[in-house]
Structure formats: C-alpha cells, structure tokens
Scaffold this active site. Structure first.
Site, PDB file in Angstrom:
ATOM      1  N   GLU A 111      10.423  -4.918   4.310  1.00  0.00           N
ATOM      2  CA  GLU A 111      10.440  -6.372   4.073  1.00  0.00           C
ATOM      3  C   GLU A 111      10.134  -6.328   2.497  1.00  0.00           C
ATOM      4  O   GLU A 111      10.648  -7.109   1.812  1.00  0.00           O
ATOM      5  CB  GLU A 111       9.491  -7.100   4.810  1.00  0.00           C
ATOM      6  N   LYS A 136       0.867  -1.176   0.070  1.00  0.00           N
ATOM      7  CA  LYS A 136       0.028  -0.051   0.010  1.00  0.00           C
ATOM      8  C   LYS A 136       0.940   1.217   0.070  1.00  0.00           C
ATOM      9  O   LYS A 136       0.761   2.234  -0.882  1.00  0.00           O
ATOM     10  CB  LYS A 136      -0.946   0.029   1.148  1.00  0.00           C
ATOM     11  N   HIS A 153      -5.429 -33.124  17.633  1.00  0.00           N
ATOM     12  CA  HIS A 153      -4.637 -33.920  18.141  1.00  0.00           C
ATOM     13  C   HIS A 153      -3.503 -33.323  18.783  1.00  0.00           C
ATOM     14  O   HIS A 153      -2.247 -33.772  18.831  1.00  0.00           O
ATOM     15  CB  HIS A 153      -4.134 -35.033  17.139  1.00  0.00           C
ATOM     16  N   GLU A 163      -4.640  -6.443  14.760  1.00  0.00           N
ATOM     17  CA  GLU A 163      -3.989  -5.349  14.251  1.00  0.00           C
ATOM     18  C   GLU A 163      -5.124  -4.188  14.148  1.00  0.00           C
ATOM     19  O   GLU A 163      -5.019  -3.051  14.717  1.00  0.00           O
ATOM     20  CB  GLU A 163      -3.391  -5.329  12.819  1.00  0.00           C
ATOM     21  N   GLY A 183      -4.829  -1.769   4.963  1.00  0.00           N
ATOM     22  CA  GLY A 183      -4.228  -2.894   4.614  1.00  0.00           C
ATOM     23  C   GLY A 183      -4.857  -4.263   4.586  1.00  0.00           C
ATOM     24  O   GLY A 183      -5.020  -5.449   3.825  1.00  0.00           O
ATOM     25  N   ARG A 184      -5.372  -4.323   5.907  1.00  0.00           N
ATOM     26  CA  ARG A 184      -5.736  -5.528   6.417  1.00  0.00           C
ATOM     27  C   ARG A 184      -7.259  -5.984   5.767  1.00  0.00           C
ATOM     28  O   ARG A 184      -7.794  -6.775   6.023  1.00  0.00           O
ATOM     29  CB  ARG A 184      -5.727  -5.973   7.889  1.00  0.00           C
ATOM     30  N   LYS A 239       9.486  -0.827  14.227  1.00  0.00           N
ATOM     31  CA  LYS A 239      10.072  -0.502  12.869  1.00  0.00           C
ATOM     32  C   LYS A 239      11.075   0.630  13.102  1.00  0.00           C
ATOM     33  O   LYS A 239      12.409   0.393  12.514  1.00  0.00           O
ATOM     34  CB  LYS A 239       8.912   0.133  12.064  1.00  0.00           C
TER      35      LYS A 239
HETATM   36  O1  F6P Z   1       3.469  -2.846   9.547  1.00  0.00           O
HETATM   37  C1  F6P Z   1       1.947  -2.902   9.540  1.00  0.00           C
HETATM   38  C2  F6P Z   1       1.429  -2.682   8.337  1.00  0.00           C
HETATM   39  O2  F6P Z   1       1.475  -1.361   7.854  1.00  0.00           O
HETATM   40  C3  F6P Z   1       0.107  -3.516   7.975  1.00  0.00           C
HETATM   41  O3  F6P Z   1      -0.963  -2.682   8.648  1.00  0.00           O
HETATM   42  C4  F6P Z   1       0.029  -3.478   6.574  1.00  0.00           C
HETATM   43  O4  F6P Z   1      -1.083  -4.407   6.192  1.00  0.00           O
HETATM   44  C5  F6P Z   1       1.523  -3.751   6.091  1.00  0.00           C
HETATM   45  O5  F6P Z   1       2.221  -3.411   7.156  1.00  0.00           O
HETATM   46  C6  F6P Z   1       2.145  -3.971   4.841  1.00  0.00           C
HETATM   47  O6  F6P Z   1       2.031  -2.432   4.505  1.00  0.00           O
HETATM   48  P1  F6P Z   1       2.239  -2.111   3.020  1.00  0.00           P
HETATM   49  O7  F6P Z   1       0.984  -2.697   2.237  1.00  0.00           O
HETATM   50  O8  F6P Z   1       2.073  -0.587   2.986  1.00  0.00           O
HETATM   51  O9  F6P Z   1       3.508  -2.517   2.421  1.00  0.00           O
END
Ligand code: F6P
Length: 562
Positions: free
Chosen positions: A221, A215, A398, A367, A281-282, A523
């Site tokens: 990452e 987003k 199990h 979240e 995002g979620r 972060k």
């Molecule tokens: O760190 C949390 C977050 O901001 C989430 O809310 C989001 O889904 C995820 O990181 C990834 O963010 P982006 O889509 O901006 O890379």
C-alpha cells in the site's frame, strides 16, 4: 533462549491453579450486583482507584471485589509478571518469534538513560534521530525548507499504513489544538486510489511535502501510494519520465529501518529518519514515525509527549503491581474477557480530539494480542485479545449505547474524560458546554453500573406492559480515566498506559504480543490474485470455487485504467 522467556512446567501448574481459583471466584461472585458492592462499601469509589502521570483511573465500577484483585495479582505473580516487565526493559529478546528485543520504551527515555541491545546503549541513537527530526521540523515550520520551485511547504502528507499511519493520524488529531494552523496535514494509507486522489485534489504540488513512513519499506500500500505521489509531483514540477531527483529531494522524506529500500525508491538516505527493528510498527508513534506529529506541534510539544510516555513507563516499571495502572487495566481486561465472558471492550473518549483513538487502539490491542498459540507454540486454552472498538462521546450514545445498556452481551467500557475543555464555550443556558459533555460521561457509567429496577420504573407510573422495556439491569462494568486536560504529556501517558496494559495481558496469556504473523497469508494471496486479475489471457484459477467465480466476475466487469 533467555531463561526468563521459557515457562517452566511448575509455573504452568501454578498458573492453572490460579486460573481455576479465579473461575471458582467468578462463579461465586456472579450473582452480586455492582449496586450491592457499592452499598456494602461506601468508600468503594474512593478506594478502587489509582493515579499516575496525570491519569486518574477509577475501576470501582468494574465487577470486582478485593478478593478478585487479590486473585488476579496472584495470577500475575504466577506468570512472573514483574520479571517479564524487567526483561522487556532490560532489552531481552522477548519477541521470540522474530528474535527481537522490544524497546519502544527507549524511544522516550531521557538522554542520560541506558538501554542496551546486544550490549550496546541505543539511547544516543534515539536522541540523534530526535535531534535531526527537530532540525528538519523547524526548517519546514519556519519556511526555511522550500519546495522545488522555492515555495514554502503548506501541506504535509504522511503516506503509511498500520503503525505507520494510525499513530501519526491519531496523534495529529489528538494534538490539533497545539498544531500549526497554517500547515495542512493529511494521511494517505489505503491502496484504494481514492484515498490519494481525495487527499491531493485541492493541493499544489509545489507546496506539498510527503513523508513516506514504512518500517520495512516494502509494504504494498505504502509503496503504491509513494509512487503515485512521486508521479503527481513530477508531472507538475519535473519530468515524469525520469525520476527527477531534484524534485524528489525537496518534496519527499522517508522514515524507515530499510535504507536500501528508501534509496531504491529514489529518496536520498540523507533525508531518511531511521528507527530500529526493536520498535514494533504499532509501538512506533513516538519514533521518527511521529515526524508528522513533530511538524504539526513542534519539537517542544513532541518532547513533552515523550515525557508523558516516560512517566508512565517509569510508573509501570517501578510501582507495586496493586497500584500499577497498566497492570490493573491489563488484569481487569483479563477478568472481563476470561472470567466474565466479555469478548469486546468499548473505548469511549469524551473528547472530540481523540476521535481516532479507538482506531489506533484497534491495531495496538488486536494485532498484539490476537493470537491463538502460546510462546511455546501450543494452542492457548482461553480467549485472548478482546475486540476493541469505540467512538467519541456523546456520538456513540445516540448510536450503539442502547446495546451496551440493554443488550444481551456484556461490553466493558473504558470512559476517557478531561476536566478542562480545550475549546471552552458557554451553552445556550449560560452554562458550560464542557460540563454537559462530562455530565454525560459520568451519567453513562452510573447508568451502566446501577441501572434502573422494574420497581423504580413502575413507581414512575409506567404502563405495566412497558416496564420490561424501560428497565435497566445495570451491572455493566466500566473504567473511567480522568485527566486534567488533553495535552501532549497526557497523550503520551495515555498511549503508554494502553501499550503496557496490552503487554500485561499478553504475559498472562503467555503469547507473543509483538509479532503479527496473522497478516501474512492475506498479503501473499493478494499478490497471486493481483497477477491473475492483471493477466491478459484468461488465467487458470486454482482457488476454491467461490474465489474463482468472484475473480472471473470481477475480470468481466472491471474497467482497467489506461
Ligand atoms: O501488515 C501489518 C503491518 O506489518 C503492521 O504491523 C505495520 O504497522 C504495517 O503493516 C505497516 O508496515 P510498514 O511500516 O513496514 O510499512
């Protein structure tokens, strides 16, 4: 600020009195066992249910009475739940800390619907992106879209994290039965390089398409993995020393709200599928973030998934609260968390294709509702955001079900099952394997609710010393969600059900379910720590003594890559 968002003190007073009424009721109800509630009302199992968008919700095995439900609905009224639902659908900026509207419901609205942000109907924008996604998906699926060397795409790798990963991977797994089997889908999220290496080691770059989903297009990452992917492609197909735009153009597309970030990375924004800041995002798996889903199952199935979402949205928006599935689920979650003291919810899908559903729900629920301050900035006075976790049945049986049946903690369960198998198979006795699966689901919820008394255990001739060990107290609450079959429509309805249930809980707690400030501190610290780790000199460390020692030890033992 919109008047529907501030909580007048008169409302807070009513809220408090409803809350106290529920506390008193919980004390009264405390000793009553589910067996007693069922015995007192032979029709309980037929009465305490609701149905919408193909989902049947049985909540009769929750530890509630009609009075509990009445009080919970009054609490919802005291929190202006109906007005808050209307405010969300109206496009009010209910995500107050980010000053944003919350309109994931617009992503699945029909083309002739209207949702306005700042006075502008956004539905045509949504439909335009869906159209572009469909054209692109079809070109990849048909083989018209080829890689740099002219080979057709055989592998699709989604790079993203959080909402840009969990929704896509969950939906891909959930809808695998409907997916193109000659296309291979993988999902890379972790900054641990193993994730990328293992996802690509047996793949030909010439046949691989990367979807970089972010987003913000600034997530560490995702950008790290996107760079690794670009290097991997360029080493095989182009010039690794210059960002070879021709290779990138054929092997990378982006999904983002940040066109500048996408362009800076080197992906032509003509190959970017957009979404908007009013999609959290979620809450984004049905936006362009679902491009991998559409590539896997095709545009028609994707549209069918959106129709399932929409059916649940409409149910949520228009159905009276006492028959409204997300409202009931949300209020029951409040009851269990705040009045019965449960701190977790186990999500137990009896459907192998939903194996990533609990992981997906973890972000959606935790979240969203893992917050300790109210919309007004005051500290909340009750527990919020229960911990969601789970595994598909029957595997969990199990493993951790022992604790749910006989442990000392109360763990409400959400059982999810389907009447029809996607891969029907006879069992070794000539029966149906799916019947066995579902028999287990029904048996578990029954055993949890009713248990087995010491007298029953004794009557079976159990040695006296073993009786306490073999006794099941029961009275463990659960909800069962039953649908005909897992298909795209049902998946959409199921996800929307949980989305709106999370919203309902957030309204009762008066928190902002749509921000996520709690992820920021870690972060920021990681950035500073990464610089210290990479430093050629012995860096001056000003953390606490534990963190300083750990960093020094790591620096001594690490083997930097060359
Ligand atoms: O760190 C949390 C977050 O901001 C989430 O809310 C989001 O889904 C995820 O990181 C990834 O963010 P982006 O889509 O901006 O890379």
């Amino acid at each position: 600020m919109n008047s529907s968002l501030s909580i007048p003190s008169s409302v807070a007073l009513v809220w408090r009195s409803q809350w106290h009424a529920l506390q008193a009721h919980a004390e009264q109800l405390g000793p009553r066992h589910l067996s007693e509630l069922f015995a007192a009302d032979p029709l309980r199992g037929e009465r305490l249910q609701a149905e919408a968008a193909g989902l049947y919700l049985d909540y009769s095995k929750q530890r509630v009475t009609d009075e509990t439900l009445r009080l919970l609905l009054e609490l919802a009224g005291a929190c202006s739940l109906e007005e808050r639902i209307a405010a969300m659908f109206h496009g009010d900026k209910i995500n107050t800390t980010e000053d944003r509207a919350v309109l994931h419901v617009a992503l699945r609205a029909p083309a002739d619907a209207q949702f306005c942000v700042d006075g502008r109907n956004i539905v045509p924008d949504v439909q335009a992106v869906l159209e572009r996604m469909a054209i692109f998906a079809e070109s990849v699926r048909s083989g018209a879209w080829t890689g740099h060397t002219g080979k057709r795409v055989r592998n699709v790798i989604n790079i993203g994290i959080g909402g840009s990963d969990l929704g896509p991977v969950m939906a891909y797994e959930a809808l695998r039965a409907y997916s193109r089997r000659d296309l291979r889908f993988r999902f890379v999220s972790n900054v641990d390089s193993t994730d990328f290496v293992e996802a690509t080691r047996d793949l030909d770059p010439a046949e691989t398409l990367f979807i970089v989903c972010s987003k913000t297009f600034s997530t560490l990452e995702t950008l790290t993995n996107a760079h690794a992917a670009r290097d991997w492609c360029l080493q095989a197909l182009g010039d690794a020393n210059v960002a070879d735009r021709r290779v990138v153009a054929k092997h990378f597309v982006a999904v983002s709200t940040n066109a500048d970030g996408v362009a800076e990375f080197g992906i032509d924004t003509a190959q970017m599928f957009g979404f908007w800041d009013w999609v959290g995002g979620r809450y984004s798996m049905d936006s362009a973030i679902g491009l991998s889903t559409m590539l896997a199952v095709g545009a028609d199935h994707f549209r069918s998934m959106l129709a399932g979402f929409y059916a649940m949205d409409e149910h949520f928006r228009t159905t009276p609260l006492h028959r409204n599935l997300p409202v009931l689920m949300g209020l029951l979650a409040i009851w269990n968390a705040n009045f019965l003291g449960a701190s977790t919810v186990a999500v137990l899908p009896y459907e192998q294709y939903l194996k990533r559903f609990p992981a997906y729900l973890q972000q959606l629920t935790m979240e969203s509702n893992g917050k300790h301050v109210t919309l007004n900035g005051a500290r909340v006075h009750c527990a919020t955001g229960p911990i969601y976790w789970g595994e598909p049945g029957t595997n969990g049986q199990h493993s951790f079900y022992q604790l749910i049946h006989q442990g000392t903690r109360l763990i409400p369960c959400d059982f999810i099952g389907f009447c029809q198998a996607l891969n029907p198979m006879p069992d070794q006795h000539g029966g149906d394997q799916h019947d066995l699966l579902m028999a287990n689901l029904f048996a578990q919820s029954e055993a949890l609710a009713f248990g087995k008394s010491a007298d029953q255990v004794k009557a079976e001739g159990t040695p006296v010393a073993q009786v306490p060990h073999r006794t099941f107290e029961g009275n463990r609450p659960s909800t069962t969600l039953l649908a005909a079959r897992l298909d795209p429509y049902t998946l959409g309805a199921l996800v929307a059900l949980y989305e709106h249930s999370v919203f309902v809980q957030g309204i009762i707690w008066n928190i902002d379910s749509f921000d996520q400030w709690g992820v920021e501190l870690g972060k920021a610290l990681a950035k500073r720590t990464a610089a210290e780790i990479a430093s050629g000199e012995d860096p001056e460390l000003n953390h606490d003594s534990s963190t300083n020692t750990l960093i020094r030890r790591y620096r001594r033992q690490r083997v930097p890559c060359t």
